[in-house]
Design an enzyme around this catalytic site. Structure first.
Site, PDB file in Angstrom:
ATOM      1  N   LYS A   1      37.204  34.997  48.623  1.00  0.00           N
ATOM      2  CA  LYS A   1      38.097  35.488  47.568  1.00  0.00           C
ATOM      3  C   LYS A   1      38.565  36.890  47.950  1.00  0.00           C
ATOM      4  CE  LYS A   1      38.150  36.655  42.660  1.00  0.00           C
ATOM      5  NZ  LYS A   1      37.426  36.580  41.385  1.00  0.00           N
TER       6      LYS A   1
ATOM      7  N   LYS B   1      40.886  31.712  48.311  1.00  0.00           N
ATOM      8  CA  LYS B   1      41.714  32.174  47.195  1.00  0.00           C
ATOM      9  C   LYS B   1      42.274  33.548  47.510  1.00  0.00           C
ATOM     10  CE  LYS B   1      41.068  33.808  42.549  1.00  0.00           C
ATOM     11  NZ  LYS B   1      40.157  34.262  41.545  1.00  0.00           N
TER      12      LYS B   1
END
Ligand code: PBG
Length: 315
Positions: A186, A239
């Site tokens: 992330k 992500k």
């Protein structure tokens, strides 16, 4: 030669509604359906209206939901995240009772619950995350969600060894069948802007660069993924999606492990903004984006477009 109008790409062939994960936001109250101005088509629901929405989603063939809680009251500790009965536990319980076949994933992070807006615990007067306390809090939050029936918990606080801490807690309490989707790679991204609007979760001081990944660093992303797999994640994640498809491809080829890719709020907002001023056809754009993410190696795609896609594929 085929006439131009006969040429149709078989472009949607590879997209399966059953591999899309639809994010949903729940807040306290009754009868609430609030549209979010920075994300047209995305709403905050109260638990009762959420159930009517899930009935629609189920009819459309969607199987996976990712639930985010937006509490009424935030405090420094994020204490409402750990309350036995809060907006997420109520929602998960209801969804699993009414639609047992729907797979419920819950986001595990403190940023929407803390008054400072950071993802972990900060001791009074301190200016940094207390890692040990954070692991304790998110493990407790994960256990709470497992107890009300979540199929997966998805730690997104980016605390080091968060997957291991949660796995141990769940196992020791008899929830060895509750799965974990790790937000493994992330990145600290500008694309989360609209989400922070929705969840009112922007950090009130500083930023998330201390715990989210540097977007210039693909090595760190791969080692995070490897670490999550070793710690027991059932699905790993990259992500955001579009600026990071090189990472998606590398992760898939290096680990061949179940991989989710999060097509985040800012990516969604850009599609809507362009469609709104007539720069492109929304549906065509969405299919190009989703196909690209799939082509790079995603098994699951988390996307705010999921409901629309399911509707378009029906027709
Ligand atoms: C919580 C969390 C965020 C997102 C998912 N979980 C926000 C953040 O890290 O600031 C972003 C999702 C999106 O932008 O759609 N930490």
């Amino acid at each position: 030669m085929k006439a131009l109008e006969e040429i149709r790409l078989n472009k949607w062939k590879s997209i399966s509604v059953r591999k899309l994960i639809y994010p949903l936001f729940v807040r306290e109250g009754r009868g609430v359906i609030e549209e979010i101005s920075s994300m047209p088509g995305v709403y905050r629901f109260s638990p009762d209206t959420l159930i009517s929405e899930v009935a629609n989603l189920e009819k459309l063939g969607l199987e996976y939901l990712l639930i985010f809680g937006i509490p009424e009251n935030k405090d420094w500790q994020g204490s409402s995240a750990l309350k036995n009965s809060n907006v997420v536990s109520e929602s998960v319980r209801l969804v699993k009772k009414c639609f047992p076949q729907i797979k419920v994933i819950t986001d595990i992070c403190l940023c929407a619950y803390t008054s400072h807006g950071h993802c972990g615990v900060i001791r009074d007067g301190a200016r940094e995350i207390d890692s040990q306390a954070t692991l304790g809090a998110i493990s407790e939050m994960a256990l709470l969600h497992a107890q009300v029936g979540a199929d997966y918990v998805a730690p997104s606080a980016m605390a080091n060894t968060q997957v291991q801490a949660i796995r141990r807690t769940l196992d020791s309490q008899g929830y060895q069948y509750t799965k974990i989707m790790g937000y493994s790679a992330k990145f600290a991204s500008n694309f989360y802007g609209p989400f922070r609007d929705v969840a009112d979760s922007a950090p009130r001081f500083g930023n998330r660069h201390g715990y989210q990944l540097n977007y210039s660093d693909s090595k760190a992303a791969l080692s995070k993924v490897e670490q999550d797999i070793k710690e027991g994640a059932d699905i790993v994640m990259v992500k955001p999606a579009l600026g990071y498809l090189d990472i998606v491809k590398k992760v898939k080829s290096e680990f061949s492990y179940p991989l989710a890719v999060y097509n985040v709020s800012g990516e969604y907002a850009m599609v809507k903004a362009g469609a709104g001023v007539g720069s492109w056809d929304e549906k065509e754009m969405v299919f190009e984006i989703i196909s690209s993410i799939k082509r790079a190696g995603a098994d699951f795609i988390i996307t705010y477009h999921a409901k629309d896609i399911a509707g378009w594929l029906r027709k």
